[in-house]
Design a protein around this motif. Structure first.
Motif, PDB file in Angstrom:
ATOM      1  N   GLU A  54      31.685 -58.285  49.966  1.00 51.19           N
ATOM      2  CA  GLU A  54      31.078 -56.969  49.701  1.00 51.19           C
ATOM      3  C   GLU A  54      31.701 -55.846  50.531  1.00 51.19           C
ATOM      4  OE1 GLU A  54      29.015 -56.752  47.230  1.00 51.19           O
ATOM      5  OE2 GLU A  54      28.928 -58.917  46.971  1.00 51.19           O
ATOM      6  N   LYS A  55      33.000 -55.958  50.811  1.00 55.28           N
ATOM      7  CA  LYS A  55      33.632 -54.954  51.666  1.00 55.28           C
ATOM      8  C   LYS A  55      33.803 -53.606  50.962  1.00 55.28           C
ATOM      9  CE  LYS A  55      38.231 -56.887  50.624  1.00 55.28           C
ATOM     10  NZ  LYS A  55      37.789 -58.137  50.005  1.00 55.28           N
ATOM     11  N   HIS A  56      33.720 -53.566  49.637  1.00 53.20           N
ATOM     12  CA  HIS A  56      33.899 -52.307  48.915  1.00 53.20           C
ATOM     13  C   HIS A  56      32.606 -51.507  48.795  1.00 53.20           C
ATOM     14  CE1 HIS A  56      32.647 -55.326  45.993  1.00 53.20           C
ATOM     15  NE2 HIS A  56      32.179 -54.346  45.248  1.00 53.20           N
ATOM     16  N   TYR A  75      41.393 -48.495  47.892  1.00 51.08           N
ATOM     17  CA  TYR A  75      42.719 -49.037  47.586  1.00 51.08           C
ATOM     18  C   TYR A  75      43.001 -50.249  48.468  1.00 51.08           C
ATOM     19  CZ  TYR A  75      47.878 -49.064  47.317  1.00 51.08           C
ATOM     20  OH  TYR A  75      49.196 -49.419  47.153  1.00 51.08           O
ATOM     21  N   SER A  76      42.556 -50.166  49.714  1.00 53.18           N
ATOM     22  CA  SER A  76      42.730 -51.273  50.652  1.00 53.18           C
ATOM     23  C   SER A  76      41.870 -52.474  50.266  1.00 53.18           C
ATOM     24  CB  SER A  76      42.388 -50.818  52.073  1.00 53.18           C
ATOM     25  OG  SER A  76      42.592 -51.843  53.009  1.00 53.18           O
ATOM     26  N   THR A  77      40.641 -52.222  49.778  1.00 56.21           N
ATOM     27  CA  THR A  77      39.770 -53.333  49.379  1.00 56.21           C
ATOM     28  C   THR A  77      40.349 -54.105  48.191  1.00 56.21           C
ATOM     29  OG1 THR A  77      38.420 -52.029  47.830  1.00 56.21           O
ATOM     30  CG2 THR A  77      37.705 -52.071  50.127  1.00 56.21           C
ATOM     31  N   ASP A  78      41.154 -53.427  47.383  1.00 54.96           N
ATOM     32  CA  ASP A  78      41.794 -54.078  46.240  1.00 54.96           C
ATOM     33  C   ASP A  78      43.137 -54.688  46.607  1.00 54.96           C
ATOM     34  OD1 ASP A  78      39.844 -53.794  44.330  1.00 54.96           O
ATOM     35  OD2 ASP A  78      40.567 -51.878  43.574  1.00 54.96           O
ATOM     36  N   GLY A  79      43.384 -54.830  47.916  1.00 53.73           N
ATOM     37  CA  GLY A  79      44.580 -55.509  48.377  1.00 53.73           C
ATOM     38  C   GLY A  79      45.847 -54.690  48.262  1.00 53.73           C
ATOM     39  N   LEU A 101      27.328 -46.069  52.329  1.00 56.64           N
ATOM     40  CA  LEU A 101      27.830 -44.970  53.153  1.00 56.64           C
ATOM     41  C   LEU A 101      28.233 -43.841  52.212  1.00 56.64           C
ATOM     42  CD1 LEU A 101      28.437 -44.311  56.142  1.00 56.64           C
ATOM     43  CD2 LEU A 101      30.759 -45.168  55.755  1.00 56.64           C
ATOM     44  N   PRO A 102      27.629 -42.637  52.358  1.00 52.99           N
ATOM     45  CA  PRO A 102      27.868 -41.546  51.407  1.00 52.99           C
ATOM     46  C   PRO A 102      29.347 -41.303  51.114  1.00 52.99           C
ATOM     47  CG  PRO A 102      26.163 -40.911  52.959  1.00 52.99           C
ATOM     48  CD  PRO A 102      26.715 -42.230  53.443  1.00 52.99           C
ATOM     49  N   ILE A 103      29.675 -41.293  49.820  1.00 53.59           N
ATOM     50  CA  ILE A 103      31.014 -41.054  49.270  1.00 53.59           C
ATOM     51  C   ILE A 103      31.960 -42.228  49.544  1.00 53.59           C
ATOM     52  CG2 ILE A 103      33.073 -39.558  49.272  1.00 53.59           C
ATOM     53  CD1 ILE A 103      31.304 -37.194  49.766  1.00 53.59           C
ATOM     54  N   MET A 104      31.893 -42.825  50.734  1.00 56.46           N
ATOM     55  CA  MET A 104      32.815 -43.906  51.100  1.00 56.46           C
ATOM     56  C   MET A 104      32.558 -45.183  50.294  1.00 56.46           C
ATOM     57  SD  MET A 104      35.086 -43.114  53.493  1.00 56.46           S
ATOM     58  CE  MET A 104      35.489 -44.699  54.233  1.00 56.46           C
ATOM     59  N   SER A 105      31.298 -45.567  50.144  1.00 58.11           N
ATOM     60  CA  SER A 105      30.965 -46.831  49.487  1.00 58.11           C
ATOM     61  C   SER A 105      31.169 -46.745  47.978  1.00 58.11           C
ATOM     62  CB  SER A 105      29.522 -47.224  49.791  1.00 58.11           C
ATOM     63  OG  SER A 105      29.345 -47.561  51.139  1.00 58.11           O
ATOM     64  N   TYR A 106      31.561 -47.862  47.407  1.00 58.55           N
ATOM     65  CA  TYR A 106      31.714 -47.944  45.952  1.00 58.55           C
ATOM     66  C   TYR A 106      30.349 -47.872  45.286  1.00 58.55           C
ATOM     67  CZ  TYR A 106      32.719 -49.852  41.337  1.00 58.55           C
ATOM     68  OH  TYR A 106      32.820 -50.034  39.977  1.00 58.55           O
ATOM     69  N   GLY A 107      30.263 -47.133  44.193  1.00 61.29           N
ATOM     70  CA  GLY A 107      29.016 -47.028  43.438  1.00 61.29           C
ATOM     71  C   GLY A 107      28.899 -45.679  42.766  1.00 61.29           C
ATOM     72  N   LEU A 139      35.622 -52.489  56.977  1.00 61.03           N
ATOM     73  CA  LEU A 139      37.043 -52.510  56.647  1.00 61.03           C
ATOM     74  C   LEU A 139      37.763 -51.334  57.294  1.00 61.03           C
ATOM     75  CD1 LEU A 139      38.831 -53.275  53.388  1.00 61.03           C
ATOM     76  CD2 LEU A 139      39.001 -50.932  54.222  1.00 61.03           C
ATOM     77  N   PHE A 140      37.153 -50.154  57.223  1.00 58.02           N
ATOM     78  CA  PHE A 140      37.771 -48.956  57.801  1.00 58.02           C
ATOM     79  C   PHE A 140      37.937 -49.110  59.313  1.00 58.02           C
ATOM     80  CE2 PHE A 140      37.675 -44.755  59.711  1.00 58.02           C
ATOM     81  CZ  PHE A 140      38.586 -44.048  58.928  1.00 58.02           C
ATOM     82  N   ALA A 141      36.904 -49.635  59.983  1.00 61.52           N
ATOM     83  CA  ALA A 141      36.942 -49.789  61.441  1.00 61.52           C
ATOM     84  C   ALA A 141      37.988 -50.816  61.866  1.00 61.52           C
ATOM     85  CB  ALA A 141      35.570 -50.203  61.959  1.00 61.52           C
ATOM     86  N   GLU A 142      38.159 -51.869  61.076  1.00 60.81           N
ATOM     87  CA  GLU A 142      39.162 -52.876  61.415  1.00 60.81           C
ATOM     88  C   GLU A 142      40.568 -52.297  61.296  1.00 60.81           C
ATOM     89  OE1 GLU A 142      40.386 -57.486  60.287  1.00 60.81           O
ATOM     90  OE2 GLU A 142      39.445 -56.211  58.764  1.00 60.81           O
TER      91      GLU A 142
END
Length: 373
Positions: A263-265, A39-43, A341-347, A272-275
């Motif tokens: 490619e943050k998603h 949701y954050s990656t989509d602004g 990253l398992p589950i976290m990354s888009y795909g 993105l999560f760490a920031e």
């Protein structure tokens, strides 16, 4: 067969009580965190990536729970079939696959662009676990046994390399090697293989694609091309470092929102999560993965079936590899190799493969007292 796997209503209730709820809660928690991150990656809006990612999780998570009630014998029986089907998909992808960004890795199934190499990460573990299930310990180190195992492992690796996808091929190789090692293969074979790899590495590098060589050079010195090949990793490290101890806050990551981070998603979702959540948030996320790995290994430890043991140990080790490689990659400690990253990354393919792995693990937990002939 499906009816027999579920058996009676009372048996179903008994199986329901045997689910590893700690593991289930951790998976659900990762799904929730990943939904917020997407949701954050989509602004801060529910757009394509967040909508697609959330919908896939809402489909695959219940599917995982439902299929977990299948007897562990089911997964043992179809392990070879699973491997050969994915192998055929890899061949199909090599011949007729969808091309994107210079790679031919996907098969268009209309409802999903399937990446067979992601599913092979699970299929190789299941296949080798079944292969070693009936092999006597005194036969594990025979030339015939090792040769067949190496062939099983080599075929998908070669098919993935030609896509080209060096990162995924390495992860498939690591997953398979762990199972072979756990099966009792003498460590001298691994030492010989490592020495051979080191000797052949200078020659192997010459066969790498130009962009793969560039990634290695960029890893060694990102500042050599700060606006080109080194841009992604430099921006990633800036974003992670700017998060500080507690982060900038949800939806307040400047590197991400100002589009400094491409490619943050996908592979760089941890950046993105760490920031946004800082060192403490990253530590909490890492703790969830540690608990998941621990629960998977514990299920392997209590399983009476050798197939279940090998699969759980192999899959737990693989999750460790995926998380370690991804986090080291975005921190500049490893070259960028394309490891989600398992589950976290888009795909969708990555999510599906991860859930299939957890399905077999949960089935092993529910049927942990069962032996397989």
């Amino acid at each position: 067969m499906l009816y027999n796997s579920f058996n009676t209503q009372q048996t179903f209730i008994q199986k329901l009580k045997k689910i590893d709820y700690i593991l289930l809660i951790c998976i659900l928690l990762l799904g929730l965190v990943s939904a917020l991150a997407m949701y954050s990656t989509d602004g801060g809006e529910i757009l394509f990536h967040s909508k697609s990612h959330i919908s896939k999780f809402l489909i695959f998570f219940p599917m995982m729970i439902f299929l977990s009630f299948l007897n562990i014998k089911f997964w043992h029986t179809f392990a070879y079939f699973f491997y050969f089907i994915i192998l055929l998909f890899l061949i199909w992808a090599a011949l007729y696959g969808v091309k994107a960004s210079g790679s031919q890795r996907w098969i268009n199934l209309y409802f999903i662009n399937l990446q067979p190499s992601e599913l092979m990460k699970i299929a190789i573990i299941a296949c080798l676990a079944k292969y070693y299930h009936r092999i006597q310990l005194n036969q594990v180190n025979s030339i015939k046994t090792i040769s067949i195992a190496v062939l099983i492992l080599s075929l998908p690796i070669m098919l993935v390399i030609i896509q080209p996808d060096l990162g995924t091929s390495i992860l498939i190789g690591l997953s398979g090697i762990v199972v072979i090692w756990l099966a009792g293969v003498n460590i001298k074979y691994f030492i010989y293989s490592l020495i051979s790899l080191l000797i052949s590495m200078p020659f192997a590098i010459s066969f790498l694609q130009p962009y793969q060589k560039l990634r290695i050079l960029t890893f060694l010195n990102p500042d050599r091309d700060p606006l080109g090949a080194g841009y992604q990793i430099i921006q990633s490290k800036i974003a992670v470092g700017s998060g500080g101890l507690t982060g900038k806050g949800f939806l307040k990551g400047t590197q991400s929102y100002l589009e400094f981070l491409p490619e943050k998603h996908t592979d760089f979702i941890f950046t993105l999560f760490a920031e946004e959540h800082g060192f403490l948030g990253s530590l909490a996320l890492l703790l969830v993965y540690i608990i998941i790995i621990y629960r998977v290994l514990k299920i392997g430890a209590i399983s009476r079936s050798y197939f279940a043991k090998l699969f759980c140990y192999g899959y737990g080790s693989s999750i460790f590899f995926y998380v370690t490689v991804n986090m080291c990659m975005v921190l500049g400690l490893l070259p960028i190799v394309g490891s989600p990253l398992p589950i976290m990354s888009y795909g969708g393919s990555s999510m599906l493969a991860t859930m299939i792995g957890f399905t077999i693990v949960m089935s092993a937990k529910i049927n942990h007292k069962q032996l397989i002939a």
